[in-house]
Design a protein around this motif. Sequence first.
Motif, short mmCIF file in Angstrom:
data_model
loop_
_atom_site.label_atom_id
_atom_site.label_comp_id
_atom_site.label_asym_id
_atom_site.label_seq_id
_atom_site.Cartn_x
_atom_site.Cartn_y
_atom_site.Cartn_z
N SER A 190 0.84 -1.02 -0.06
CA SER A 190 0.09 -0.04 0.26
C SER A 190 0.84 1.14 0.18
CB SER A 190 -0.72 -0.04 1.29
OG SER A 190 -2.06 0.40 0.89
N SER A 191 0.58 2.17 -0.77
CA SER A 191 1.54 3.32 -0.83
C SER A 191 1.03 4.35 0.30
CB SER A 191 1.15 4.22 -2.09
OG SER A 191 -0.01 4.48 -2.45
N LEU A 192 1.78 5.19 0.80
CA LEU A 192 1.16 6.34 1.58
C LEU A 192 0.41 7.31 0.91
CD1 LEU A 192 4.70 6.68 3.12
CD2 LEU A 192 2.80 5.39 3.93
N LYS A 193 -0.29 8.01 1.80
CA LYS A 193 -1.19 8.89 1.11
C LYS A 193 -1.04 10.35 0.70
CE LYS A 193 -3.66 5.15 1.86
NZ LYS A 193 -3.16 3.93 0.73
N LEU A 194 -1.32 10.90 -0.27
CA LEU A 194 -0.90 12.09 -0.50
C LEU A 194 -1.68 13.20 0.39
CD1 LEU A 194 -0.96 12.20 -4.34
CD2 LEU A 194 0.94 13.20 -2.99
N ASN A 195 -1.45 14.20 0.62
CA ASN A 195 -2.02 15.34 1.74
C ASN A 195 -3.10 15.82 0.76
OD1 ASN A 195 -2.07 16.67 3.83
ND2 ASN A 195 -1.04 18.53 3.28
N LYS A 212 -6.97 15.74 2.32
CA LYS A 212 -7.70 16.98 2.58
C LYS A 212 -9.13 16.86 1.85
CE LYS A 212 -5.05 20.93 2.92
NZ LYS A 212 -4.00 21.80 2.22
N ARG A 213 -9.09 16.45 0.69
CA ARG A 213 -10.29 16.41 -0.37
C ARG A 213 -11.09 15.18 0.51
NH1 ARG A 213 -14.02 17.95 -2.18
NH2 ARG A 213 -14.38 17.95 -4.24
N LEU A 214 -10.62 14.28 1.22
CA LEU A 214 -11.56 13.25 1.90
C LEU A 214 -12.09 13.70 3.09
CD1 LEU A 214 -12.43 10.24 1.73
CD2 LEU A 214 -10.43 9.88 3.39
N THR A 215 -11.40 14.56 3.84
CA THR A 215 -11.90 15.20 4.86
C THR A 215 -13.04 16.29 4.61
OG1 THR A 215 -9.71 14.80 5.78
CG2 THR A 215 -11.04 16.36 7.09
N ASP A 216 -12.58 16.78 3.58
CA ASP A 216 -13.30 18.19 3.11
C ASP A 216 -14.97 17.37 2.76
OD1 ASP A 216 -14.24 20.67 2.03
OD2 ASP A 216 -14.19 19.57 0.01
N TYR A 217 -14.89 16.30 2.05
CA TYR A 217 -15.96 15.83 1.71
C TYR A 217 -16.76 15.21 3.02
CZ TYR A 217 -19.63 12.24 0.70
OH TYR A 217 -20.85 11.42 0.44
N PRO A 276 -21.84 4.04 -3.67
CA PRO A 276 -20.34 3.59 -3.59
C PRO A 276 -19.47 4.46 -2.44
CG PRO A 276 -20.96 5.28 -5.19
CD PRO A 276 -22.26 4.98 -4.65
N VAL A 277 -18.22 4.34 -2.38
CA VAL A 277 -17.38 5.06 -1.35
C VAL A 277 -17.31 6.50 -2.11
CG1 VAL A 277 -16.38 3.15 -0.20
CG2 VAL A 277 -15.55 3.80 -2.26
N ILE A 278 -18.32 7.28 -1.74
CA ILE A 278 -18.37 8.66 -2.52
C ILE A 278 -17.20 9.57 -2.12
CG2 ILE A 278 -19.76 10.75 -2.65
CD1 ILE A 278 -22.05 8.95 -2.08
N GLY A 279 -16.80 9.61 -0.85
CA GLY A 279 -15.71 10.54 -0.44
C GLY A 279 -14.55 10.02 -1.09
N GLU A 280 -14.06 8.73 -1.05
CA GLU A 280 -13.04 8.08 -1.38
C GLU A 280 -12.89 8.28 -2.73
OE1 GLU A 280 -14.98 7.05 1.09
OE2 GLU A 280 -13.70 6.44 2.67
N VAL A 281 -13.89 8.00 -3.66
CA VAL A 281 -13.73 8.34 -5.27
C VAL A 281 -13.29 9.70 -5.36
CG1 VAL A 281 -14.96 8.30 -7.31
CG2 VAL A 281 -15.02 6.44 -5.83
N ILE A 282 -14.06 10.63 -4.66
CA ILE A 282 -13.86 12.06 -4.89
C ILE A 282 -12.35 12.60 -4.56
CG2 ILE A 282 -14.27 14.52 -4.03
CD1 ILE A 282 -17.30 13.42 -3.71
N ALA A 283 -11.89 11.75 -3.24
CA ALA A 283 -10.37 11.95 -3.05
C ALA A 283 -9.68 11.43 -3.88
CB ALA A 283 -10.40 11.57 -1.50
N PHE A 284 -9.98 10.63 -4.65
CA PHE A 284 -8.94 9.60 -5.56
C PHE A 284 -8.67 10.76 -6.46
CE2 PHE A 284 -8.92 5.97 -9.06
CZ PHE A 284 -7.50 6.08 -8.83
#
Length: 400
Positions: free
Chosen positions: A26-31, A35-40, A270-278
Motif C-alpha cells: 500500500s502506498s502512503l497517502k498524498l496530503n 484533505k479532499r476526503l476530509t472536506d467531503y 459507492p464510497v463517495i468521499g474516497e472516489v472524490i479524493a482519488f
Amino acid sequence: MNKNIKDEFPFFLNNKEVTYLDSAASSLKLNSVIKRLTDYYVNNGTNIHRGVYKLSHEATEAFEATRVNVAKLINSKTEEVIFTKGTTDSLNKLAFSLSSLINEGDEIITSELEHHSSLLPWQEIARLKNAKLVYVPLNDEGRITVDNFKKVINNNTKIVALTHVSNALGFLTPIKEIVKEVRKYNAYVILDAAQSISHMKIDVKDLDIDFLAFSAHKMYGPNGVGVLYGKDHLLRKIPPFEFGGEMAHLVNKDISTYKDIPHKFEAGTPVIGEVIAFNEAVLFFLNNDMEKHYKNELLLKEYLVNELLKIDDIIIYNKTAESPIITLNIKDIHPHDAASILDEYNVYVRAGHHCAQLVNKHLEVVSTLRVSIGIYNNKEDVERFVFAIKKAIEFFKQFG
Ligand SMILES: Cc1ncc(COP(=O)(O)O)c(C=O)c1O
C-alpha cells in the motif's frame, strides 16, 4: 530530484523515524487526497446521482470528475471506467460476469506469477464451468515470455488473465506482444495493473487489452476504491455484477432493464468521499512527470541491488525486474525473523508469500523479503535498509 516530495505525504511528518519500503502493499497517502476526503465528510456527506439539492449535485459532479480523469490517465472513454472497491473486487466481479460466456472445455490462460486475486476467481470459474486452467510456463528467470505464451494459446482459449507487473518479483509482462498473439484467436485479455499503474504509463488503446483492473491505495490514493476498465462494446455485452439501487432503468414485477455503462455496473451507494479524493491522486499522476519519478525509483533499485550484492549470504531473485521491487532472502534466516529485526530499526518491508503462493513454489522457497520503492523514497532510505539488514545478519550469526 524528489527533494521535497516527502512533504506531500503527512505520514513522514508523523513518523519521522520510519523508512517505508512497502509501497507495493500500500502506498502512503498524498496530503491533497487526505484533505479532499476530509472536506467531503466535513462539508458534504450527501449521496450522489439521486438528490435534487445543491450538495448532492456537487458531490455527483466531483465523483464523476474522477471518472473523467481516470479515463484521461489510461486513455479510455469516460463510460469505460467503473468504480469498484479495489483490484480484487474488479477482478472477481469481472470473472463472474464473463463466466456467462464460458463453456465446458474452454481454456483460461493464467500464470504462476499471479496475485491470488487474479488467479483464484478463474480457478473457481474453471471448476464451476468444467473449463481448463492453463499456465504459461515461466522461463528460467521466472518471467512470462511471448514464446512461452504462444505454446499455450489455441482455439479453445477464451480468457487470458495476466498480471502486468508481478507483485512478488516485479517482472513486466510483455502484454502488447501477447495481445497481438491473442488477436489471432477469439479470446479476451484481462490485465491486472495493480502494481504497474503507479510506475508506468498505461494506455489501454495502445495495449489493446479488453479489461484492466487497479487500486487507488497503491497510487497514493485512498483505500476502498478500485477501477475496472472494459472496452465499451464488451461492457455492454456482459451482465451486471450486482443488482440493486442506482443500476436499474425500468423495474417491473417480472423483468427489469438496466442503465447504460458505467452505471449498469455500479449498484448501491459507492464510497463517495474516497472516489472524490482519488481524483487528487489521479491529478497528481496527470500533472507530474511520472516517467522521471519512475526512472528515479529504478535508479534507487539499482543502487540497492548493487549494495546487496556486496553482502554475503543474500540471495536476490529478481535483479533485472522492470519495477522497483527487490525480492530476496538471507541464507539460513527466515524472512519473518529478518523483518522483525528491520522493524526494530524502523525499516518497514514485507515478508511472506505476498499473496502469490505459486511464485514461492516456483522459487522453491517458503517465503521471501520484499522491498518496494515508492515515489517518496530516496538514497538515505536505501542506506538505512542496507544498514539494518547487515545488523539483522550480524544478530542471527551470533547464534550460528
Ligand atoms: C499484482 C496485484 N494484483 C492484485 C492485488 C490486489 O489488490 P487489492 O488488495 O487492492 O484488491 C495486488 C495487491 O497487492 C497486487 O499486487
